[in-house]
Scaffold this active site. Structure first.
Site: not given
Ligand code: NAD
Length: 261
Positions: A143, A156
């Site tokens: 991130s 985080y």
């Molecule tokens: P999201 O909430 O759409 O997806 C998260 C996924 O993780 C889902 O499939 C959820 O079911 C799964 N998950 C959560 N807890 C879990 C657990 N205990 N066991 C198994 N699966 C679990 O979020 P996203 O934005 O797609 O995030 C995905 C990754 O990207 C994360 O690591 C997040 O930190 C990172 N990220 C997101 C952003 C953003 O702006 N969306 C930016 C930087 C990094």
């Protein structure tokens, strides 16, 4: 062999960035094991849809990434059913927004377990096979918060900085085995994770929803646009290609200029 025919595990791939990466890999003909939470019926619909779009197999494992034994069992199932794990995308992640002094201790520790400790357990399980076959790709979803901080996101930011350090360390350990280990560090991507943190950010900063979008989220990104899931997925595909074999230990920003500031 490039991506077609490779076997991939993508954690947290029932929505958002993980689903985008899984879809991109499946479309290229990789066999993919999906993982994540959600309604079982909806997950099965998505799995079957991806399977139709792919020349490979698409499986699903419901491992809770906060539980090491479930992570190990998922990795074993992937190896048993697909034959190997060639690509591991450590992507599952959660967020919680609160000032440190009010941060519920169990939520803080849960974020560290899912966003950081799980990356260790899945990587540990994947490496012996990757090293033995002298090819592997590990991609960790970092991130912008693996490089810089924002207030109220202490767990985080700590977890993501940890992921960035872990990525570099493992990359060095396996550099001579044809295994690359990298971090993709997105800025704000419009997914459920971002949408869900808006109410708490409104409360923590006393702002309206639109103010959170304009003054907190997009304020950080000089391009004033959200990154798309598809853009992150195409960077992941590139890292899986043979063209990227000399990229390892890198933390690749895809953040609209956020961390250039
Ligand atoms: P999201 O909430 O759409 O997806 C998260 C996924 O993780 C889902 O499939 C959820 O079911 C799964 N998950 C959560 N807890 C879990 C657990 N205990 N066991 C198994 N699966 C679990 O979020 P996203 O934005 O797609 O995030 C995905 C990754 O990207 C994360 O690591 C997040 O930190 C990172 N990220 C997101 C952003 C953003 O702006 N969306 C930016 C930087 C990094």
């Amino acid at each position: 062999m490039s991506i077609k025919g490779r076997n991939a595990v993508v954690t947290g791939s029932t929505s958002g960035i993980g689903l985008g990466i899984a879809r991109a890999l499946a479309t290229e003909g990789a066999n993919v094991m999906l993982n994540g939470f959600g309604d079982p019926g909806a997950i099965e619909v998505e799995r079957a849809k991806l399977a139709r779009q792919s020349s490979g197999e698409v499986l699903y494992n419901s491992a809770d990434m906060s539980k090491p034994a479930e992570i190990e069992a998922m990795m074993e199932e992937a190896k048993a059913k697909l034959g190997s794990v060639d690509i591991l995308v450590n992507n599952a992640g959660i967020q919680f927004v609160s000032p440190v002094e009010d941060f519920p201790s169990d939520r803080w520790e849960e974020i560290i377990r899912i966003n950081l400790v799980a990356v260790f357990h899945a990587t540990k399980a994947a490496l012996p096979g990757m090293k033995a076959q002298k090819w592997g790709r590990i991609i960790n979803t970092g991130s912008a918060h693996s490089l810089v901080a924002s207030p109220f996101k202490s767990a985080y930011v700590a977890a993501k900085h940890g992921v960035a350090g872990f990525t570099k360390t493992v990359a060095l350990e396996v550099a001579s085995f044809g295994v690359t280990v990298n971090c993709i560090s997105p800025g704000y991507v419009w997914t459920e994770l971002v949408e869900r943190q808006i109410p708490d950010t409104m409360k923590a900063r006393n702002l309206t929803k639109q103010q959170v979008i304009d003054e907190v989220l997009l304020k950080a990104q000089p391009t004033k646009q959200f990154v798309t899931v598809e853009q992150v997925a195409s960077l992941a595909l590139y890292l899986c290609s043979d063209a990227a074999s000399q990229i390892t230990g890198a933390n690749l920003s895809i953040d609209g200029g956020w961390t250039a500031q």
